[in-house]
Scaffold this motif. Structure first.
Motif, PDB file in Angstrom:
ATOM      1  N   ILE A  11       0.835  -1.209   0.000  1.00 59.77           N
ATOM      2  CA  ILE A  11       0.000   0.000   0.000  1.00 59.77           C
ATOM      3  C   ILE A  11       0.866   1.254   0.000  1.00 59.77           C
ATOM      4  CG2 ILE A  11      -1.629   1.354   1.387  1.00 59.77           C
ATOM      5  CD1 ILE A  11      -2.834  -1.321   2.318  1.00 59.77           C
ATOM      6  N   VAL A  12       1.941   1.214   0.789  1.00 57.31           N
ATOM      7  CA  VAL A  12       2.839   2.370   0.883  1.00 57.31           C
ATOM      8  C   VAL A  12       3.457   2.681  -0.483  1.00 57.31           C
ATOM      9  CG1 VAL A  12       4.959   3.260   1.902  1.00 57.31           C
ATOM     10  CG2 VAL A  12       3.358   1.961   3.311  1.00 57.31           C
ATOM     11  N   GLN A  13       3.885   1.636  -1.173  1.00 57.30           N
ATOM     12  CA  GLN A  13       4.532   1.835  -2.473  1.00 57.30           C
ATOM     13  C   GLN A  13       3.585   2.445  -3.497  1.00 57.30           C
ATOM     14  OE1 GLN A  13       7.787   1.404  -3.157  1.00 57.30           O
ATOM     15  NE2 GLN A  13       8.056   0.908  -0.983  1.00 57.30           N
ATOM     16  N   ALA A  14       2.292   2.099  -3.384  1.00 60.05           N
ATOM     17  CA  ALA A  14       1.321   2.560  -4.378  1.00 60.05           C
ATOM     18  C   ALA A  14       0.640   3.868  -3.994  1.00 60.05           C
ATOM     19  CB  ALA A  14       0.261   1.473  -4.587  1.00 60.05           C
ATOM     20  N   ARG A  15       0.934   4.390  -2.806  1.00 56.52           N
ATOM     21  CA  ARG A  15       0.190   5.556  -2.336  1.00 56.52           C
ATOM     22  C   ARG A  15       0.594   6.813  -3.105  1.00 56.52           C
ATOM     23  NH1 ARG A  15      -2.714   5.662   2.158  1.00 56.52           N
ATOM     24  NH2 ARG A  15      -1.526   4.149   3.383  1.00 56.52           N
ATOM     25  N   PRO A  16      -0.394   7.547  -3.651  1.00 58.69           N
ATOM     26  CA  PRO A  16      -0.068   8.751  -4.435  1.00 58.69           C
ATOM     27  C   PRO A  16       0.247   9.935  -3.529  1.00 58.69           C
ATOM     28  CG  PRO A  16      -2.441   8.461  -4.339  1.00 58.69           C
ATOM     29  CD  PRO A  16      -1.837   7.259  -3.648  1.00 58.69           C
ATOM     30  N   ARG A  17       0.937  10.898  -4.076  1.00 56.39           N
ATOM     31  CA  ARG A  17       1.235  12.132  -3.354  1.00 56.39           C
ATOM     32  C   ARG A  17      -0.004  13.020  -3.326  1.00 56.39           C
ATOM     33  NH1 ARG A  17       5.511  16.835  -5.365  1.00 56.39           N
ATOM     34  NH2 ARG A  17       5.025  18.341  -3.709  1.00 56.39           N
ATOM     35  N   VAL A  18      -0.241  13.680  -2.189  1.00 54.25           N
ATOM     36  CA  VAL A  18      -1.359  14.613  -2.064  1.00 54.25           C
ATOM     37  C   VAL A  18      -0.789  16.028  -2.082  1.00 54.25           C
ATOM     38  CG1 VAL A  18      -3.308  15.368  -0.657  1.00 54.25           C
ATOM     39  CG2 VAL A  18      -2.675  12.947  -0.694  1.00 54.25           C
ATOM     40  N   LYS A  19      -0.956  16.700  -3.206  1.00 52.65           N
ATOM     41  CA  LYS A  19      -0.429  18.058  -3.329  1.00 52.65           C
ATOM     42  C   LYS A  19      -1.382  19.060  -2.681  1.00 52.65           C
ATOM     43  CE  LYS A  19       2.241  17.154  -7.523  1.00 52.65           C
ATOM     44  NZ  LYS A  19       2.522  17.573  -8.925  1.00 52.65           N
ATOM     45  N   VAL A  20      -0.810  20.105  -2.110  1.00 53.31           N
ATOM     46  CA  VAL A  20      -1.595  21.096  -1.364  1.00 53.31           C
ATOM     47  C   VAL A  20      -1.353  22.484  -1.948  1.00 53.31           C
ATOM     48  CG1 VAL A  20      -2.020  22.107   0.896  1.00 53.31           C
ATOM     49  CG2 VAL A  20      -1.377  19.694   0.727  1.00 53.31           C
ATOM     50  N   GLY A 253      17.538  18.413   8.064  1.00 54.32           N
ATOM     51  CA  GLY A 253      17.756  17.996   6.687  1.00 54.32           C
ATOM     52  C   GLY A 253      16.577  18.374   5.805  1.00 54.32           C
ATOM     53  N   SER A 254      16.682  18.035   4.526  1.00 50.76           N
ATOM     54  CA  SER A 254      15.598  18.290   3.588  1.00 50.76           C
ATOM     55  C   SER A 254      14.365  17.501   4.024  1.00 50.76           C
ATOM     56  CB  SER A 254      16.030  17.861   2.181  1.00 50.76           C
ATOM     57  OG  SER A 254      14.977  18.038   1.263  1.00 50.76           O
ATOM     58  N   ILE A 255      13.232  18.171   4.127  1.00 52.21           N
ATOM     59  CA  ILE A 255      12.012  17.534   4.624  1.00 52.21           C
ATOM     60  C   ILE A 255      11.468  16.596   3.550  1.00 52.21           C
ATOM     61  CG2 ILE A 255       9.656  17.928   5.476  1.00 52.21           C
ATOM     62  CD1 ILE A 255      10.615  20.719   6.391  1.00 52.21           C
ATOM     63  N   PRO A 256      11.164  15.339   3.897  1.00 52.73           N
ATOM     64  CA  PRO A 256      10.608  14.401   2.918  1.00 52.73           C
ATOM     65  C   PRO A 256       9.363  14.965   2.240  1.00 52.73           C
ATOM     66  CG  PRO A 256      11.183  13.249   4.941  1.00 52.73           C
ATOM     67  CD  PRO A 256      11.341  14.711   5.218  1.00 52.73           C
ATOM     68  N   THR A 257       9.189  14.649   0.967  1.00 50.62           N
ATOM     69  CA  THR A 257       8.125  15.257   0.157  1.00 50.62           C
ATOM     70  C   THR A 257       6.739  15.054   0.751  1.00 50.62           C
ATOM     71  OG1 THR A 257       9.452  14.934  -1.841  1.00 50.62           O
ATOM     72  CG2 THR A 257       7.092  15.342  -2.146  1.00 50.62           C
ATOM     73  N   ARG A 258       6.407  13.812   1.125  1.00 52.16           N
ATOM     74  CA  ARG A 258       5.068  13.545   1.655  1.00 52.16           C
ATOM     75  C   ARG A 258       4.838  14.291   2.964  1.00 52.16           C
ATOM     76  NH1 ARG A 258       3.680   7.513   2.434  1.00 52.16           N
ATOM     77  NH2 ARG A 258       1.662   8.448   2.998  1.00 52.16           N
ATOM     78  N   VAL A 259       5.869  14.359   3.780  1.00 50.37           N
ATOM     79  CA  VAL A 259       5.755  15.061   5.060  1.00 50.37           C
ATOM     80  C   VAL A 259       5.654  16.558   4.828  1.00 50.37           C
ATOM     81  CG1 VAL A 259       6.856  15.488   7.286  1.00 50.37           C
ATOM     82  CG2 VAL A 259       7.025  13.225   6.251  1.00 50.37           C
ATOM     83  N   LYS A 260       6.389  17.062   3.854  1.00 52.19           N
ATOM     84  CA  LYS A 260       6.314  18.492   3.528  1.00 52.19           C
ATOM     85  C   LYS A 260       4.892  18.866   3.096  1.00 52.19           C
ATOM     86  CE  LYS A 260       7.984  22.599   2.161  1.00 52.19           C
ATOM     87  NZ  LYS A 260       8.875  22.628   0.972  1.00 52.19           N
TER      88      LYS A 260
END
Length: 720
Positions: A11-20, A253-260
């Motif tokens: 599920i994690v591998q397939a989860r799409p990014r949620v843009k804000v 460090g650089s904030i991970p994309t999903r967390v950002k």
């Protein structure tokens, strides 16, 4: 068939990014849009009504029935204009989280939306269904929530939320907010009398607070695949990954994309709610982060922190994430705290902990500084009790967080100023001049802001213009520790005022009287000051020599709530009575017991129903392989060693889990809550948790990766 762990990883591998996308490039365009704050009240209330509400906020005056009706009408109109259909009294019971019961504006009998002043001011939730420490019997259910005008009404999750206190039918506080509000009155009264020694124009002193909130983020699917995280909020098992935080590459460090994306999303919601979040960054441990607001008046800051945690959890759902506020969700990496940056601000705009180049202001600064140090020294055990919890016990003193020993860090410059004042204040110099004139009456030594390094190992550190209470746990309601801090500082200031008055009555000039008292307080409280490494073993030894307490476990730390001196100080300042203190003592002990009990049950369930069956299946597979090798005349010694290792840890697991269950059964028969809590600490947690975890974590290394049922640390912590 894929294991739950393997399904979750898929599920994690397939989860799409949620843009804000923010509603506007400028935060100022939407900041506070979901808050019925001062500006909104000014626009929607008649001037006379607005004036009465502001007097209630600023001076604590009562709001009359007609004013309440006017406010309710304006609030209803505002809420309906935003599509809100329900309202709730939002309060903070002693569960540690917030509570709410939603009621509709729509009156079916009248066929229209209604919201009366009486509904704004007061409601009646079931007081026996919340923790009350014996204040209310099960059959005595009446309790009241009452509107707190000093904290703004807001819209959250499409519901109008009215911040309230929560008290029993007989008037005892059943929440965190009521004692906090009372402590604000206590410290205001005590601080004003000291301020007026320096400036007669000061009429009010308000504590300010900025709460740095640390937290972990993991994927929701991985969270749901770990029963211990779901049930206990922390992972009771899990071998350290090869790479943890030893490279120190995660911090800032650089904030991970999903967390950002998640951060941007919850910051937008926070700004709409008037929460002034301003800082975001990676913390030390992988998967760990921090959000920090600009400081606010303390009551509002506490409400905002509770609201922020709730809102972060809801926003995380949109991103397929889960936020962990437990103080120690993962062993082997840093835990999370809630750093409380506390200061005192006068109604004349002066921060009482702000050093200055003005002699008068610096003497005032030193007066409040020394009083606070004295308060911490006199009440270190009480301050330690205020941060006690089952979760925080895993973090405090674990070479990553301030120790359970309460100490104060000042820095080299301030330490030198206090030492000089203490040692040489009464030394005569040439021509008979008094050293007081040299040290502080005509000119206090100049103290420069941020003239010393910070000490992140100190539980209570001065950081330039405020004290940072670093030992508060990340999942805690900081109203508890802040109420305690307000009370003990109020006590020290009141005592100081009396001591200064005695000096003046004895014929001393006012400034000399102040310095005399400061010198005494500096000497009396010197043992609590520590400038070194709070994580070191040397400090534990040194603290013991100084007679400072090191209360490592919650049950023993909470003993102070039963002390006569504790009851007297809270009653003297009208913050809590003996019954309320007794109730909190019992509630926190019961909470500790239940937390350890839940963790023990989860450990037993995972060991018996997940780990041992998996280990035995793997062992049988290795036995078959060993027999095959043996039949072919090949070396099978490595397989035999693996079989023995697995057997050893499985047997250890079985025996320790069985013994832990027996210990729990025995303790559950103990009626005395203090003895039961201390028994759970010693005979369950200390006796078995580490032993059981050791066996499981060793089996994690032995059993083949495909068969292991629990999501591993390396899979949870390094989210991208």
């Amino acid at each position: 068939m894929a294991t739950l762990r393997q399904q979750a990883l898929g599920i994690v591998q397939a989860r799409p990014r949620v843009k804000v996308t923010p509603p506007s490039p400028k935060i100022s365009d939407f900041f506070g849009t979901n808050v019925f704050g001062t500006d909104q009240m000014k626009q929607s209330l008649a001037p006379s009504v607005f004036k009465k509400v502001m007097e209630a906020i600023d001076k604590g005056s009562k709001i009359d029935v007609q004013t309440a009706e006017e406010v309710a009408s304006a609030v209803k109109t505002w809420a309906l204009s935003k599509g809100v259909t329900h309202y709730t009294h939002w309060f903070q019971p002693l569960t540690g989280s917030t509570a709410e019961k939603h009621d509709s504006f729509f009156d079916a009998h009248a066929g229209l939306e209604k919201f009366k002043g009486s509904a704004l001011v007061q409601q009646e939730p079931d007081a026996s269904s919340f923790p009350n420490g014996g204040i209310r019997s099960t059959f005595e259910a009446r309790g009241y929530t009452a509107w707190d005008p000093s904290s703004p009404i807001f819209i959250f999750d499409n519901t109008l939320c009215i911040p309230t206190i929560f008290v029993s039918y007989t008037g005892e506080a059943l929440d965190y907010k009521t004692p906090l509000l009372k402590s604000l009155e206590a410290i205001n009264e005590a601080a004003v009398q000291i301020c007026q020694l320096f400036d007669r124009n000061v009429r009010k002193v308000t504590p300010s607070l900025g709460v740095e909130q640390e937290y972990f983020v993991i994927d929701k699917a991985l969270f749901n695949a770990r029963p211990d995280l779901v049930m206990a909020g922390r992972s009771v098992y899990g071998h350290n990954p090869a790479r943890g935080q030893q490279l120190e590459d995660h911090y800032f460090g650089s904030i991970p994309t999903r967390v950002k994306d998640f951060m941007v999303d919850f910051e937008i919601e926070a700004h709409k709610l008037g929460i002034p979040v301003s800082t975001r960054h990676n913390e030390v441990a992988p998967g760990q982060f921090e959000v920090a607001p600009v400081f606010e008046e303390i009551n509002k800051a506490v409400d905002h922190n509770q609201l922020l945690m709730d809102m972060m959890d809801k926003v995380a759902e949109r991103h397929g994430l889960k936020v962990l506020f437990h103080e120690k969700p993962f062993a082997g990496v840093n835990g999370s705290g809630k750093h409380n940056n506390w200061s005192l601000i006068t109604d004349t705009g002066v921060n009482l902990f702000q050093p200055s180049n003005s002699a008068r202001e610096n003497l005032q600064f030193l007066t409040f500084l020394v009083a606070t140090i004295k308060a911490v020294y006199d009440n270190a055990d009480l301050l330690r009790a205020s941060i006690a919890s089952a979760g925080n016990d895993f973090r405090l003193g674990a070479n990553e967080a301030p120790p359970a020993i309460i100490s104060v860090f000042l820095g080299e410059t301030l330490t030198g100023v206090l030492d000089e004042l203490e040692k040489n204040g009464n030394i005569k110099i040439e021509k008979g001049d008094n050293m007081y004139m040299k040290l502080g009456i005509s000119k206090i030594p100049e103290i420069i802001l941020d003239n010393t390094d910070r000490n992140r190992t100190s539980p209570f550190a001065f950081t330039g213009n405020k004290f940072e209470f670093r030992a508060v746990g990340s999942g805690s309601n900081c109203a508890g520790p802040m109420s305690t801090l307000n009370v003990i500082v109020a006590e020290a200031l009141n005592t100081m005022a009396k001591d200064i008055e005695k000096e003046i009555e004895a014929g001393k000039e006012k400034k000399i009287a102040i310095v005399n008292v400061l010198r005494k307080y500096i000497k009396d409280s010197k043992k609590v000051r520590f400038e070194g490494d709070g994580y070191s073993e040397e400090w534990e030894k040194e603290a013991a020599k100084r007679g400072l307490s090191n209360l490592k476990a919650t049950p023993e730390a909470l003993d102070v709530y039963a002390a006569k001196a504790t009851k007297e100080i809270f009653e003297r300042h009208n913050v809590m009575n003996a019954l309320e203190l007794h109730a909190r003592h019992e509630i926190q002990l019961e909470n500790f017991i239940m937390k350890v009990q839940i963790e023990a049950r989860v450990m037993g369930d995972l060991a018996l129903n997940h780990v041992i069956p998996t280990a035995i299946l793997y062992q049988n597979k290795v036995i078959q392989n060993a027999n095959g090798l043996k039949g072919l005349g090949l070396d099978h010694s490595a397989a035999v060693e693996t079989i023995k290792e697995v057997s050893k840890h499985v047997e250890s697991l079985k025996s320790n889990v069985t013994a832990m269950i027996d210990a729990r059964k025995k303790l559950n028969k103990e009626e005395d809550v203090v003895k039961r809590a201390k028994g759970y600490q010693k005979d369950v947690k200390e006796a078995y948790f580490d032993k059981i975890r050791y066996a499981v974590d060793k089996l994690e290394l032995l059993v083949d990766d495909e068969s292991w049922p629990l999501v591993k640390y390396r899979e949870m912590l390094f989210i991208r």
